[in-house]
Design a protein around this motif. Structure first.
Motif, PDB file in Angstrom:
ATOM      1  N   ALA A 598     -15.929 -11.171  16.328  1.00 21.54           N
ATOM      2  CA  ALA A 598     -14.762 -10.879  16.665  1.00 21.54           C
ATOM      3  C   ALA A 598     -14.138  -9.572  16.943  1.00 21.54           C
ATOM      4  O   ALA A 598     -12.932  -9.234  17.409  1.00 21.54           O
ATOM      5  N   GLY A 599     -15.143  -8.420  16.456  1.00 15.70           N
ATOM      6  CA  GLY A 599     -14.847  -7.288  16.600  1.00 15.70           C
ATOM      7  C   GLY A 599     -13.887  -6.536  15.511  1.00 15.70           C
ATOM      8  O   GLY A 599     -13.257  -5.604  15.826  1.00 15.70           O
ATOM      9  N   ILE A 600     -14.118  -7.125  14.569  1.00  7.60           N
ATOM     10  CA  ILE A 600     -13.328  -6.679  13.586  1.00  7.60           C
ATOM     11  C   ILE A 600     -14.153  -5.889  12.216  1.00  7.60           C
ATOM     12  O   ILE A 600     -15.030  -6.251  12.038  1.00  7.60           O
ATOM     13  N   THR A 601     -13.454  -4.601  12.081  1.00  7.88           N
ATOM     14  CA  THR A 601     -14.368  -3.824  11.169  1.00  7.88           C
ATOM     15  C   THR A 601     -13.807  -3.849   9.814  1.00  7.88           C
ATOM     16  O   THR A 601     -14.438  -3.640   8.685  1.00  7.88           O
ATOM     17  N   ASP A 602     -12.456  -4.281   9.440  1.00  5.66           N
ATOM     18  CA  ASP A 602     -11.748  -4.331   8.354  1.00  5.66           C
ATOM     19  C   ASP A 602     -11.820  -5.764   7.737  1.00  5.66           C
ATOM     20  O   ASP A 602     -11.169  -6.668   8.380  1.00  5.66           O
ATOM     21  N   TYR A 603     -12.784  -6.229   6.928  1.00  5.17           N
ATOM     22  CA  TYR A 603     -12.722  -7.606   6.256  1.00  5.17           C
ATOM     23  C   TYR A 603     -13.014  -7.744   4.862  1.00  5.17           C
ATOM     24  O   TYR A 603     -13.699  -6.767   4.368  1.00  5.17           O
ATOM     25  N   GLN A 604     -12.645  -8.780   4.141  1.00  7.96           N
ATOM     26  CA  GLN A 604     -12.928  -9.226   2.820  1.00  7.96           C
ATOM     27  C   GLN A 604     -13.428 -10.566   2.726  1.00  7.96           C
ATOM     28  O   GLN A 604     -12.980 -11.445   3.327  1.00  7.96           O
ATOM     29  N   ALA A 605     -14.535 -10.528   1.861  1.00  8.32           N
ATOM     30  CA  ALA A 605     -14.901 -12.065   1.658  1.00  8.32           C
ATOM     31  C   ALA A 605     -14.727 -12.396   0.281  1.00  8.32           C
ATOM     32  O   ALA A 605     -14.288 -11.657  -0.595  1.00  8.32           O
ATOM     33  N   ASP A 606     -14.955 -13.917  -0.304  1.00  8.97           N
ATOM     34  CA  ASP A 606     -14.916 -14.339  -1.461  1.00  8.97           C
ATOM     35  C   ASP A 606     -13.627 -14.100  -1.818  1.00  8.97           C
ATOM     36  O   ASP A 606     -13.035 -13.690  -3.096  1.00  8.97           O
ATOM     37  N   VAL A 607     -12.484 -14.161  -0.903  1.00  8.12           N
ATOM     38  CA  VAL A 607     -10.954 -13.976  -1.397  1.00  8.12           C
ATOM     39  C   VAL A 607     -10.317 -15.411  -1.918  1.00  8.12           C
ATOM     40  O   VAL A 607     -10.424 -16.194  -0.864  1.00  8.12           O
ATOM     41  N   LEU A 608      -9.638 -15.292  -2.943  1.00  3.47           N
ATOM     42  CA  LEU A 608      -8.712 -16.445  -3.555  1.00  3.47           C
ATOM     43  C   LEU A 608      -7.213 -16.450  -2.704  1.00  3.47           C
ATOM     44  O   LEU A 608      -6.888 -15.463  -2.384  1.00  3.47           O
ATOM     45  N   PRO A 609      -6.521 -17.408  -2.745  1.00  5.97           N
ATOM     46  CA  PRO A 609      -5.421 -17.368  -2.222  1.00  5.97           C
ATOM     47  C   PRO A 609      -4.487 -16.366  -2.753  1.00  5.97           C
ATOM     48  O   PRO A 609      -3.584 -15.830  -1.901  1.00  5.97           O
ATOM     49  N   ALA A 610      -4.586 -16.149  -4.052  1.00  3.26           N
ATOM     50  CA  ALA A 610      -3.632 -15.147  -4.632  1.00  3.26           C
ATOM     51  C   ALA A 610      -4.118 -13.725  -4.338  1.00  3.26           C
ATOM     52  O   ALA A 610      -3.165 -12.795  -4.046  1.00  3.26           O
ATOM     53  N   ASP A 611      -5.361 -13.512  -3.996  1.00  3.89           N
ATOM     54  CA  ASP A 611      -6.048 -12.370  -3.492  1.00  3.89           C
ATOM     55  C   ASP A 611      -5.513 -12.098  -1.977  1.00  3.89           C
ATOM     56  O   ASP A 611      -5.033 -10.610  -1.631  1.00  3.89           O
ATOM     57  N   LYS A 612      -5.379 -12.970  -1.255  1.00  2.23           N
ATOM     58  CA  LYS A 612      -4.717 -12.669   0.160  1.00  2.23           C
ATOM     59  C   LYS A 612      -3.281 -12.286   0.021  1.00  2.23           C
ATOM     60  O   LYS A 612      -3.113 -11.323   0.919  1.00  2.23           O
ATOM     61  N   ALA A 613      -2.414 -12.758  -0.739  1.00  4.48           N
ATOM     62  CA  ALA A 613      -1.175 -12.348  -0.679  1.00  4.48           C
ATOM     63  C   ALA A 613      -0.901 -10.946  -1.566  1.00  4.48           C
ATOM     64  O   ALA A 613      -0.160 -10.337  -1.091  1.00  4.48           O
ATOM     65  N   GLU A 614      -2.045 -10.637  -2.385  1.00  2.40           N
ATOM     66  CA  GLU A 614      -1.880  -9.207  -2.986  1.00  2.40           C
ATOM     67  C   GLU A 614      -2.509  -8.405  -1.707  1.00  2.40           C
ATOM     68  O   GLU A 614      -1.949  -7.154  -1.949  1.00  2.40           O
ATOM     69  N   PHE A 615      -3.382  -8.837  -0.795  1.00  4.62           N
ATOM     70  CA  PHE A 615      -3.614  -7.713   0.064  1.00  4.62           C
ATOM     71  C   PHE A 615      -2.541  -7.351   1.230  1.00  4.62           C
ATOM     72  O   PHE A 615      -2.434  -6.344   1.426  1.00  4.62           O
ATOM     73  N   VAL A 616      -1.864  -8.712   1.364  1.00  2.00           N
ATOM     74  CA  VAL A 616      -0.694  -8.346   2.107  1.00  2.00           C
ATOM     75  C   VAL A 616       0.459  -7.450   1.490  1.00  2.00           C
ATOM     76  O   VAL A 616       0.936  -6.551   2.057  1.00  2.00           O
ATOM     77  N   LYS A 617       0.351  -7.528   0.233  1.00  2.00           N
ATOM     78  CA  LYS A 617       1.461  -6.576  -0.471  1.00  2.00           C
ATOM     79  C   LYS A 617       0.842  -5.198  -0.467  1.00  2.00           C
ATOM     80  O   LYS A 617       1.971  -4.506  -0.485  1.00  2.00           O
ATOM     81  N   LEU A 618      -0.458  -5.202  -0.591  1.00  3.22           N
ATOM     82  CA  LEU A 618      -0.813  -3.873  -0.536  1.00  3.22           C
ATOM     83  C   LEU A 618      -0.594  -3.081   0.694  1.00  3.22           C
ATOM     84  O   LEU A 618       0.006  -1.988   0.811  1.00  3.22           O
ATOM     85  N   LEU A 619      -0.706  -3.751   1.903  1.00  4.91           N
ATOM     86  CA  LEU A 619      -0.273  -3.161   3.361  1.00  4.91           C
ATOM     87  C   LEU A 619       0.982  -2.963   3.266  1.00  4.91           C
ATOM     88  O   LEU A 619       1.445  -1.635   3.679  1.00  4.91           O
TER      89      LEU A 619
END
Length: 747
Positions: A598-619
């Motif tokens: 996809a041409g994406i350099t920033d990614y995270q694996a093994d992420v749970l639902p709460a982790d996704k929301a925390e990542f959004v909060k961090l941004l």
């Protein structure tokens, strides 16, 4: 005030709020109560979160405080949202009926006022028709304006009440006492049609807003619906069906094929495949056997098992997801409607100018100074009528939403449309968003030099996989059927848990499954196929082996294919200066492979639902305006947390329900178009507001009589009413231009 260590936090639905100023009133009133540490009103969700000391203040006291200023709280935290939705639906229906009735009465008033004003008793006809429009169908504007005035506030309702009220009363006076003006050489104009039209136009804007509120997200309701109502409990005397709410930690439960898992726990007997996409987002069902954990809301596919309950109620994974979505939806700052904020300044300024106009005429005018001053004051209030201001935002939003629908972009919240152009970070889910969301056979490679023809072997492989319970078997079956392969009879079929399947055909034994089968049966694989297997696994593809005792006959590579448009969409977003991130519950190897494609350099694996929301909060904490794009239940928390939430049209109902924008085609190339649409809509709103204010900036001084000392010109209130109508037409016309805009991918 005494302090207390005992602190509680509760959220209550609020009734009666019509604007951001209302939200401020509710927030300040609750926050001022003794024992309340903090009150946060969310105008978007029509709720208030209160941090308070229960030994100093109780919810009924807070409710009484809110009721004293004309609003209400729903204290029932269990069914409060349902009651609020019911009230909102009722309000919308009532407002719609009032607006239609008001419009029916207003049309003849406009016709008489514009074309037949000289017929006998014209003023009386208009008076009879406009009175119910202004004071019955439009009574809420006056009631809300009074509420705001009691607290020293002003909003759109204040503007509407002032301008229509003054115009109506002035017209009423002119109807019954026309000789007052005749004696002074002036014609007594009436403005019944202006007052009625303003009420109808502003009611239309309110109706659009109320419709958005009445369609309140039912995501929480759908999430709760994922949990079964009853469950089979295993007791010493046998099996017994009980309500899920009665399950206790330590209870032994039975889950049959096709049933939803009721609570979190651990399997102690049996095995199956469980669809855990609501947690992981991954399309392939997970193999479960003794000692494995299972989670509430996930779906048992084939096979049955017994497990011990470890977490129940709100402590389950599903319960936590529900709570997180609720918190995220209620954590956003109150929506500050631009027009209401402007009105808060504009209203007192207009009132001040009107009064100053009258005072100036009285002090410096000559003969008929008071009459001319009164006329000028009314003209100021008529020309400052907020019709154009009230239509500036809703008409642009309405046209923008329609334009999006034409392009397959469904927008159900104006806030997302107004905010989209600011997005500078896009977070993408992998499965179903960047990828197709279902496993497919990408490669079927046969061993060279086979003695049996491939057609026969393909038929045997199809027969084996058709009987297999493994989720990946369906992908192989679909691929072979698509190539017109017919199954060949297989005998002595058997499923090998966690390994694969085997069966006999024409006296020969065949296996299909994982590498474990090759190891256990000591089946060889050629070096050529080994090299190809390694290459496929580097691409994060799952390899299935088809073999007989003499060796591997073929390998099938299965993967969740990336969508054709994904890489192009990512490149387009990057070219606009938008940072793109990918989050997935899949393995690091798979994540790396998809991100590279996809041409994406920033990614995270093994992420749970709460982790996704925390990542959004961090941004967001880094000052970014974040758009989250997802398709699954596991994305719902992050979607609710994001500034702009976008769901795939082929995704789960819950993701679509939480998201403010839905892409019907699930094509990521629609994301840049949605952001472009936001930019065009916001630009149109700004243009509308500009013209509405330019009109007032020029019109109000002329209405006040600024030209009178120089050339004796005094603006007639009738001309002021026509100018007011023209400003509304210009705003609507400018909004309609949006329909013909191109959502091209250039800036």
């Amino acid at each position: 005030m005494k302090t207390s260590a005992n602190i509680e936090t509760l959220s209550f639905p609020v009734l009666g709020m019509t604007c951001a100023a209302c939200a401020g009133s509710v927030e300040s009133m609750i926050g001022a109560q003794p024992g309340v540490d903090k009150a946060e009103v969310n105008y978007a969700t029509q709720s208030v979160k209160v941090v308070y000391h229960p030994d100093q203040v109780q919810p009924p006291t807070l409710q009484q405080a809110v009721q004293s200023i004309g609003y209400d709280l729903i204290l029932d935290t269990t069914t409060g949202k349902e009651k609020q939705e019911e009230v909102q639906r009722t309000n919308y229906t009532a407002l719609k009926k009032r607006m239609i009735a008001a419009a029916i009465l207003t049309i003849p008033v406009v016709i008489i006022g514009m074309f037949f004003m000289n017929i006998p008793f014209a003023n009386y006809y208009m008076l009879c028709l406009s009175t119910p429009v202004v004071f019955w169908f439009g009574k809420n504007f006056f009631i809300n304006a009074f509420k705001q005035a009691r607290h020293g506030r002003a909003n759109m309702d204040t503007l509407v009440a002032l301008s229509t009220g003054i115009a109506f009363l002035f017209s009423l006076f002119n109807t019954f006492y026309p000789e007052f003006w005749h004696r002074r050489g002036l014609h007594p104009h009436v403005y019944f049609e202006a007052a009625a039209v303003v009420i109808v136009f502003i009611m239309l804007g309110k109706l659009l807003e109320e419709r958005a509120k009445s369609n309140t997200s039912s995501a929480i309701k759908k999430l709760v619906g994922l949990q079964p109502k009853s469950v089979m409990m295993i007791t010493d005397s046998g099996e017994k069906e009980i309500p899920v709410s009665d399950v206790q930690i330590g209870d032994r439960l039975l889950v049959r094929s096709g049933e939803k898992i009721p609570v979190d726990g651990e399997i102690y007997d049996g095995s199956s495949f469980v669809d855990e996409s609501m947690i992981t987002g991954e399309p392939v069902a997970a193999s479960k056997s003794k000692g494995d954990k299972v989670f509430a809301g996930t779906i048992n596919q084939k096979g049955s098992f017994r497990f011990t309950a470890e977490k129940v109620g709100g402590e389950t994974m599903l319960g936590q997801i529900i709570k997180m979505v609720q918190d995220a939806q209620g954590s956003k700052a109150p929506v500050q409607k631009l027009v209401d904020k402007i009105a808060g300044i504009f209203v007192p300024v207009v009132i001040g100018i009107a009064l100053f106009t009258l005072a100036t005429w009285v002090m410096v005018g000559s003969e008929n100074a008071f009459t001319q001053g009164l006329l000028a004051m009314v003209t100021v209030l008529v020309i400052a009528c907020p019709c154009a201001l009230g239509l500036a935002t809703p008409t642009a939003i309405m046209v923008g939403i329609g334009k999006g629908a034409e392009s397959g972009i469904l927008i159900k919240d104006a806030e997302a449309l107004e905010l989209g152009y600011k997005v500078n970070a896009v977070v993408l889910d992998k499965t179903g968003t960047l990828t197709q969301g279902k496993p497919e056979v990408t490669d079927l490679i046969w061993q060279e030099g086979l003695k049996i023809d491939k057609k026969t072997l393909s038929g045997i492989l199809l027969a084996l996989e058709q009987q297999s319970e493994h989720p990946l078997a369906a992908a192989i079956t679909a691929h072979l059927k698509a190539n017109d392969v017919q199954p060949i009879r297989v005998e002595q079929f058997e499923s090998l848990t966690g390994k694969g399947v085997y069966g006999r055909s024409n006296g020969q034994t065949y296996w299909a499954g994982s590498y474990k089968i090759l190891k256990e049966e000591q089946i060889s694989i050629s070096k050529e196929l080994q090299i190809k297997v390694a290459a496929l696994q580097e691409q994060a593809k799952t390899v299935i082996y088809f073999a007989e005792q003499s060796g591997v006959l073929a390998i099938a590579a299965i993967a969740d294919q990336i969508k054709e448009s994904s890489a192009k969409a990512v490149q387009e977003l990057k070219s606009r200066g938008i940072a793109v991130y990918m989050l997935t519950g899949d393995t690091a190897q798979t994540a790396a492979a998809v991100a590279a494609q996809a041409g994406i350099t920033d990614y995270q694996a093994d992420v749970l639902p709460a982790d996704k929301a925390e990542f959004v909060k961090l941004l967001q904490s880094q000052g970014k305006v974040v758009a989250m794009v997802g398709d699954g239940i596991n994305d719902s928390h992050a979607l609710a947390q994001a500034d702009v939430s976008i769901a795939m049209g082929k995704g789960s109902d819950i993701a679509i329900d939480v998201a403010k924008i839905t892409l019907v085609s699930s094509d990521l190339m629609q994301i840049p178009k949605a952001l472009r649409l936001s930019k065009l809509t916001v630009r149109t709103i700004r243009q509308n507001l500009f013209w509405a204010f330019i009109y007032n900036l020029i019109g109000i001084p002329i209405a006040a009589g600024i030209l009178y000392p120089f050339n004796g010109f005094l603006l007639n209130p009738m001309i002021a009413g026509a100018a007011m109508a023209l400003s509304s037409v210009s705003v609507v016309s400018n909004s309609l231009r949006l329909k013909f805009s191109q959502l091209t991918l250039n800036n």
